[in-house]
Design a protein around this motif. Structure first.
Motif, PDB file in Angstrom:
ATOM      1  N   VAL A  67      -9.677 -16.074  13.859  1.00 27.94           N
ATOM      2  CA  VAL A  67      -9.860 -15.104  14.734  1.00 27.94           C
ATOM      3  C   VAL A  67     -11.293 -15.237  15.120  1.00 27.94           C
ATOM      4  N   VAL A 104      -4.510 -12.104  19.305  1.00 23.69           N
ATOM      5  CA  VAL A 104      -5.209 -11.572  17.923  1.00 23.69           C
ATOM      6  C   VAL A 104      -3.771 -11.194  17.097  1.00 23.69           C
ATOM      7  N   GLY A 135     -11.633  -7.866  18.109  1.00 18.03           N
ATOM      8  CA  GLY A 135     -10.674  -8.542  17.211  1.00 18.03           C
ATOM      9  C   GLY A 135     -10.771  -7.943  15.952  1.00 18.03           C
TER      10      GLY A 135
END
Length: 223
Positions: A105, A76, A120
């Motif tokens: 993402v 991430v 995330g």
């Protein structure tokens, strides 16, 4: 955005569990509204004070976030940095940054399970680069020009490096001395001298640099 404001103004508990509530809300939005709300969350989550009147339910078990961090933290991080580099290089807007970040993402990524995606969101809102600010095109130059400016301002470069080595008690003391040394120089020279100071003092604490850059910006805005 009232429902997002409400939860930010009232929640208490763990940030990761708040992110589950926010993610669940986002997934109920249509695609266009989802990006707008995602941007809103990123920009407001660290700004809105909560009265802690509503406890969010536990979603993550103990140790789950740490496990997800080991698996996906760097992934991430790199996604955020890659999106940031692309947005700067292509001169995209703030909204385009968040749209690209969401798609990177959450749409086409390794994060496929719900808990992975909630992680995330957690890792995004906790990143120092969020919220995103549109700062314009950064200055770049050839090495020869950089060296020329350093040579022409050698004494100032040495003085700034010396200032950073002084163990002053307050960062404002350090920043005010650096600002005084940069005062009157053009923007390119200021940028080069700061870059040189960063390079020379990369292993030291960068005392006062945030205040210096902020003060320089305020000085330009007054002109």
């Amino acid at each position: 955005m009232d429902n997002y404001i409400k939860i930010l103004e009232t929640w208490s508990g763990e940030l990761e569990d708040l992110c589950y509530e926010l993610y669940s809300m986002l997934m109920k939005e249509n695609a266009e509204k989802r990006i707008q709300c995602f941007q809103f969350i990123c920009e407001k989550i660290g700004e809105v004070d909560s009265d802690e009147s509503v406890k969010v339910e536990r979603y993550f078990a103990e140790g789950e976030v740490d496990s997800l961090k080991e698996l996906y933290g760097k992934y991430v991080d790199e996604a955020i940095n890659s999106v940031r580099r692309k947005v700067v290089s292509q001169k995209l807007s703030v909204h385009e940054f968040y749209a690209l970040l969401w798609n990177t993402v959450f749409s086409d990524s390794l994060l496929t399970l719900e808990k992975e995606r909630v992680f995330g969101l957690l890792w995004i809102v906790a990143d120092n680069g969020i919220p995103y600010y549109e700062l314009g095109t950064p200055l770049s130059m050839e090495n020869d020009e950089y060296k020329r400016i350093i040579e022409e301002n050698k004494k100032s470069s040495e003085r700034i490096s010396y200032i950073l080595s002084i163990p002053l008690e307050q960062r404002t003391e350090t920043s005010s001395l650096i600002l005084k040394e940069l005062s009157g120089k053009d923007e390119v020279t200021q940028a080069v001298l700061l870059a040189q100071a960063f390079a020379i003092n990369s292993k030291r604490e960068m005392k006062g640099f945030t205040q210096v850059i902020q003060a320089l910006q305020e000085e330009r805005e007054k002109k």
